[in-house]
Design a protein around this motif. Sequence first.
Motif, PDB file in Angstrom:
ATOM      1  N   LEU A  61       0.817  -1.219   0.000  1.00 20.56           N
ATOM      2  CA  LEU A  61       0.000   0.000   0.000  1.00 20.56           C
ATOM      3  C   LEU A  61       0.847   1.263   0.000  1.00 20.56           C
ATOM      4  O   LEU A  61       1.812   1.387   0.758  1.00 20.56           O
ATOM      5  N   GLU A  62       0.450   2.199  -0.871  1.00 23.70           N
ATOM      6  CA  GLU A  62       1.259   3.420  -1.052  1.00 23.70           C
ATOM      7  C   GLU A  62       0.857   4.536  -0.097  1.00 23.70           C
ATOM      8  O   GLU A  62       0.510   5.631  -0.520  1.00 23.70           O
ATOM      9  N   HIS A  63       0.885   4.238   1.195  1.00 30.10           N
ATOM     10  CA  HIS A  63       0.563   5.245   2.206  1.00 30.10           C
ATOM     11  C   HIS A  63       1.825   5.632   2.963  1.00 30.10           C
ATOM     12  O   HIS A  63       2.691   4.781   3.195  1.00 30.10           O
ATOM     13  N   ARG A  64       1.871   6.894   3.397  1.00 34.90           N
ATOM     14  CA  ARG A  64       3.012   7.337   4.201  1.00 34.90           C
ATOM     15  C   ARG A  64       2.777   6.928   5.667  1.00 34.90           C
ATOM     16  O   ARG A  64       2.427   7.737   6.515  1.00 34.90           O
ATOM     17  N   ILE A  65       2.954   5.648   5.903  1.00 33.29           N
ATOM     18  CA  ILE A  65       2.768   5.083   7.248  1.00 33.29           C
ATOM     19  C   ILE A  65       3.874   4.077   7.497  1.00 33.29           C
ATOM     20  O   ILE A  65       4.176   3.261   6.627  1.00 33.29           O
ATOM     21  N   PHE A  66       4.475   4.147   8.677  1.00 36.67           N
ATOM     22  CA  PHE A  66       5.321   3.024   9.090  1.00 36.67           C
ATOM     23  C   PHE A  66       5.203   2.820  10.588  1.00 36.67           C
ATOM     24  O   PHE A  66       4.725   3.700  11.322  1.00 36.67           O
ATOM     25  N   ILE A  67       5.600   1.649  11.022  1.00 35.69           N
ATOM     26  CA  ILE A  67       5.586   1.322  12.447  1.00 35.69           C
ATOM     27  C   ILE A  67       6.975   0.814  12.838  1.00 35.69           C
ATOM     28  O   ILE A  67       7.718   0.318  11.988  1.00 35.69           O
ATOM     29  N   THR A  68       7.328   0.979  14.108  1.00 36.03           N
ATOM     30  CA  THR A  68       8.607   0.423  14.585  1.00 36.03           C
ATOM     31  C   THR A  68       8.365  -0.263  15.929  1.00 36.03           C
ATOM     32  O   THR A  68       7.433   0.086  16.675  1.00 36.03           O
ATOM     33  N   TYR A  69       9.200  -1.237  16.185  1.00 32.33           N
ATOM     34  CA  TYR A  69       9.149  -1.935  17.467  1.00 32.33           C
ATOM     35  C   TYR A  69      10.591  -2.340  17.757  1.00 32.33           C
ATOM     36  O   TYR A  69      11.013  -3.463  17.495  1.00 32.33           O
ATOM     37  N   VAL A  70      11.347  -1.368  18.236  1.00 28.61           N
ATOM     38  CA  VAL A  70      12.784  -1.563  18.391  1.00 28.61           C
ATOM     39  C   VAL A  70      13.111  -1.948  19.824  1.00 28.61           C
ATOM     40  O   VAL A  70      12.712  -1.243  20.760  1.00 28.61           O
TER      41      VAL A  70
ATOM     42  N   GLY B 108      16.205  -5.181  25.622  1.00 28.63           N
ATOM     43  CA  GLY B 108      14.966  -5.649  26.226  1.00 28.63           C
ATOM     44  C   GLY B 108      13.793  -5.346  25.311  1.00 28.63           C
ATOM     45  O   GLY B 108      13.991  -5.061  24.134  1.00 28.63           O
ATOM     46  N   THR B 109      12.602  -5.405  25.859  1.00 24.89           N
ATOM     47  CA  THR B 109      11.388  -5.170  25.068  1.00 24.89           C
ATOM     48  C   THR B 109      11.343  -3.733  24.577  1.00 24.89           C
ATOM     49  O   THR B 109      11.765  -2.819  25.280  1.00 24.89           O
ATOM     50  N   GLY B 110      10.814  -3.556  23.435  1.00 24.42           N
ATOM     51  CA  GLY B 110      10.697  -2.205  22.891  1.00 24.42           C
ATOM     52  C   GLY B 110       9.305  -1.644  23.063  1.00 24.42           C
ATOM     53  O   GLY B 110       8.494  -2.184  23.815  1.00 24.42           O
ATOM     54  N   GLN B 111       9.059  -0.552  22.370  1.00 25.46           N
ATOM     55  CA  GLN B 111       7.748   0.071  22.426  1.00 25.46           C
ATOM     56  C   GLN B 111       7.238   0.198  20.997  1.00 25.46           C
ATOM     57  O   GLN B 111       7.988   0.627  20.116  1.00 25.46           O
ATOM     58  N   LEU B 112       6.002  -0.175  20.801  1.00 24.38           N
ATOM     59  CA  LEU B 112       5.425  -0.072  19.465  1.00 24.38           C
ATOM     60  C   LEU B 112       5.124   1.387  19.149  1.00 24.38           C
ATOM     61  O   LEU B 112       4.523   2.092  19.958  1.00 24.38           O
ATOM     62  N   ARG B 113       5.573   1.836  17.986  1.00 26.45           N
ATOM     63  CA  ARG B 113       5.316   3.217  17.590  1.00 26.45           C
ATOM     64  C   ARG B 113       4.716   3.256  16.197  1.00 26.45           C
ATOM     65  O   ARG B 113       5.103   2.483  15.326  1.00 26.45           O
ATOM     66  N   VAL B 114       3.782   4.189  16.025  1.00 23.68           N
ATOM     67  CA  VAL B 114       3.117   4.364  14.734  1.00 23.68           C
ATOM     68  C   VAL B 114       3.447   5.755  14.213  1.00 23.68           C
ATOM     69  O   VAL B 114       3.321   6.735  14.955  1.00 23.68           O
ATOM     70  N   PHE B 115       3.870   5.843  12.972  1.00 22.69           N
ATOM     71  CA  PHE B 115       4.203   7.125  12.343  1.00 22.69           C
ATOM     72  C   PHE B 115       3.347   7.283  11.091  1.00 22.69           C
ATOM     73  O   PHE B 115       3.446   6.478  10.161  1.00 22.69           O
TER      74      PHE B 115
ATOM     75  N   LEU C  58      20.108   2.522  17.279  1.00 23.99           N
ATOM     76  CA  LEU C  58      19.347   1.528  16.520  1.00 23.99           C
ATOM     77  C   LEU C  58      17.957   2.053  16.154  1.00 23.99           C
ATOM     78  O   LEU C  58      17.460   1.836  15.047  1.00 23.99           O
ATOM     79  N   GLU C  59      17.354   2.774  17.095  1.00 22.66           N
ATOM     80  CA  GLU C  59      16.014   3.298  16.839  1.00 22.66           C
ATOM     81  C   GLU C  59      16.032   4.337  15.704  1.00 22.66           C
ATOM     82  O   GLU C  59      15.140   4.360  14.856  1.00 22.66           O
ATOM     83  N   ALA C  60      17.068   5.173  15.688  1.00 22.53           N
ATOM     84  CA  ALA C  60      17.212   6.166  14.617  1.00 22.53           C
ATOM     85  C   ALA C  60      17.409   5.463  13.276  1.00 22.53           C
ATOM     86  O   ALA C  60      16.804   5.839  12.263  1.00 22.53           O
TER      87      ALA C  60
END
Length: 180
Positions: free
Chosen positions: A53-62, A72-79, A133-135
Amino acid sequence: MELPLSYYGDPVLRKKCQPVDEITDEIKKLVEDMVDTMEANNGIGLAAPQVGLEHRIFITYVPLQDEEGEYGTGQLRVFINPEIIEFSEEQTEMNEGCLSIPTVHGEVVRPFRVKVQALNLEGNEFVEEFTGLEAHCVLHENDHINGVLFVDRIRGKERKALDAQLRKVKNDYYSRRKKK
Ligand code: NI
């Protein structure tokens, strides 16, 4: 619900994605499905074009590092509609991979620190800074929504060394999926 991944060779991975006008129920469902897809594939990030899908959306879980350097566990983020508004001159090199390019890994140099502005799932704007790593992950995913893949950021003989593997991914994953 897990969605099928787009693989190297798929034109959707080369598209400059479109901003999201409104965070509809459909968009919320898509993000939910992206989370399921990322988790099912043990990813630390996923962008919308990776599920076609061509949407400007991404998620991270670093996974986050503690003081001892243990992850350790990361945090889910939605951009949603993210903009990189600042990045450091300081850079770091890290080994990257991508769910859309299975088996391929390579060292990529990126800014050590970035500042990102984006909308969250509720439609609220936020500005946040990421390092290490998150960057890297945020920049890797942000590249995806501009049609750029991590292998594009590898040059010279390091990039040449990946050519055969990339051809193989295209044959084994993208072409096979397309025929179905
Ligand atoms: Ni990727």
